[in-house]
Design a protein around this motif. Sequence first.
Motif, PDB file in Angstrom:
ATOM      1  N   ALA A   1       0.816  -1.210   0.000  1.00 19.21           N
ATOM      2  CA  ALA A   1       0.000   0.000   0.000  1.00 19.21           C
ATOM      3  C   ALA A   1       0.850   1.260   0.000  1.00 19.21           C
ATOM      4  N   LEU A   2       2.084   1.169   0.515  1.00 19.09           N
ATOM      5  CA  LEU A   2       2.975   2.327   0.537  1.00 19.09           C
ATOM      6  C   LEU A   2       3.970   2.331  -0.609  1.00 19.09           C
ATOM      7  N   ASN A   3       4.296   1.160  -1.117  1.00 15.87           N
ATOM      8  CA  ASN A   3       5.394   1.049  -2.069  1.00 15.87           C
ATOM      9  C   ASN A   3       4.993   0.996  -3.528  1.00 15.87           C
ATOM     10  N   ILE A   4       3.687   0.960  -3.788  1.00 12.73           N
ATOM     11  CA  ILE A   4       3.202   0.925  -5.181  1.00 12.73           C
ATOM     12  C   ILE A   4       2.420   2.204  -5.456  1.00 12.73           C
ATOM     13  N   PRO A   5       2.796   2.993  -6.482  1.00 12.37           N
ATOM     14  CA  PRO A   5       2.045   4.202  -6.805  1.00 12.37           C
ATOM     15  C   PRO A   5       0.591   3.881  -7.139  1.00 12.37           C
ATOM     16  N   LEU A   6      -0.316   4.698  -6.689  1.00 12.51           N
ATOM     17  CA  LEU A   6      -1.742   4.435  -6.893  1.00 12.51           C
ATOM     18  C   LEU A   6      -2.127   4.391  -8.374  1.00 12.51           C
ATOM     19  N   SER A   7      -1.362   5.060  -9.209  1.00  5.37           N
ATOM     20  CA  SER A   7      -1.705   5.092 -10.643  1.00  5.37           C
ATOM     21  C   SER A   7      -1.214   3.876 -11.390  1.00  5.37           C
ATOM     22  N   LEU A   8      -0.443   2.999 -10.717  1.00  4.35           N
ATOM     23  CA  LEU A   8       0.155   1.854 -11.400  1.00  4.35           C
ATOM     24  C   LEU A   8      -0.853   0.709 -11.482  1.00  4.35           C
ATOM     25  N   PRO A   9      -1.228   0.267 -12.687  1.00  5.64           N
ATOM     26  CA  PRO A   9      -2.161  -0.857 -12.788  1.00  5.64           C
ATOM     27  C   PRO A   9      -1.495  -2.168 -12.432  1.00  5.64           C
ATOM     28  N   GLU A  10      -2.338  -3.163 -12.083  1.00  4.03           N
ATOM     29  CA  GLU A  10      -1.811  -4.459 -11.667  1.00  4.03           C
ATOM     30  C   GLU A  10      -1.216  -5.231 -12.821  1.00  4.03           C
TER      31      GLU A  10
END
Length: 475
Positions: free
Chosen positions: A465-474
């Motif tokens: 939740a902290l290490n992945i940018p929110l705009s990055l798709p799965e």
Amino acid sequence: MPNEPISVFDIFKIGVGPSSSHTLGPWRAAQYFTASLETASKLELVTQVQVLLYGSLAKTGKGHGTDIAVQMGLLGEDPVTCDVNGIAHIIYNLQNNKELILAKKHPIPFDPSGDIIFLMNETLPYHPNALSFLATLSNGEHISETYYSIGGGFVQQENEQVDSRSQVQLPFPIDKADDLLHWCRKTGLGIHEIVLENESAWRSPEETRQGLVRIWNVMKDCMYRGCHHEGVLPGGLEVKRRAAALNKKLLAGIEYSGYDEWINAIRQGGNDFKYILDWVSCFALAVNEENASFGRVVTAPTNGAAGVIPAVLQYFVVFCKGDSEDAILQFLLTASEIGSIFKKGSTISAAMGGCQAEIGVSSSMAAGAITEATGGTQRQALMAAEIAMEHHLGLTCDPIGGLVQVPCIERNTMGAIKAITASQLALQSSPDFAKVSLDAVVKTMWDTAQDMSSKYKETSDGGLALNIPLSLPEC
């Protein structure tokens, strides 16, 4: 709690995604609150209602749809029967009209932006998932009720006292796995048969059967919808649905109409290991993509882990000739008892125990169920349940953006595969030589939950939740 009677229909509840503790629980709490107002003949005196969300409900409530859930509950909509396709329209109208009709009877002014308050830095001591309802009445009276969503859609009101005299008395009381094994040895009955006897304390065997058939039908419908629904999941992460594309690729142009023809089409592909592995993943993805989209799912034992048991059961039906109604119901009965043992001895709430309490428990339930359903002994079933959980211990809950999408959806595929692997290991082993018991794993899970940092317990304050940018798709 000693001698806590838990029914199969407490573990398997029909509801709306994306979360049993953050969506279904708050939804039910709102219904209980309006029901208490009606019982006290005060519903039509209400002039204002505010909702306070604490702890994990506040921190990940937006992503889990907690605000939507409490509005639907206050409106008197039921998660079992409401039109899931109409939820967005109902909430849109409420936000624009700023009017809420309590329990479909009494209109009051209501502005979700101001009347639902997210208390990010406040946590009540009993449980991280807490919410309070504050009502102001026309006579100047103020009413406040606090509820805790304790996992799997279970809800408990603050200071609620359970009268042990009014509890159901089960013929075979079970708190631990050893209790279950004791009754199996004493009676010669299988796990599912012990559970069915206990269910008779609530209702007739035929009513239990009908209820379980309904549970399986909802699971089937959810898988089928998810395998035929393309697009992007809501919430802003722009996660692309994968189940429908995988379904289409695996079937390679085979035409079919409806669930039964779909199953026959799947069987035509044979029994290659990679083919089966892809289908198990597809089934699990389908359910949890539906769950992430406010679809109708079954807690198993939670919404976030709702894909594991349907995926393993569908594997059993399609590839293990487990398509008789008796075999399917046996699977569900056995799975529910393992889930209830975890609830009594540990937790099924990610806000209390991290994702080990959701994916771990569901994998354990599925492992034990498929082991007994495919001919394993009671001890082998409990051994399989132990193996599955042993290898989920310490699993954290760190949803990106507070959404039940990344890593939650893929984790259901992992839980399903681990369940099948654990079952195969148990079926090829002798429990006499096992070093770890299911009860030891339940206790270890609870110890681990207590030691785990709160930032890994459904708060989105740590991990991915902290290490992945929110705009990055799965994908």
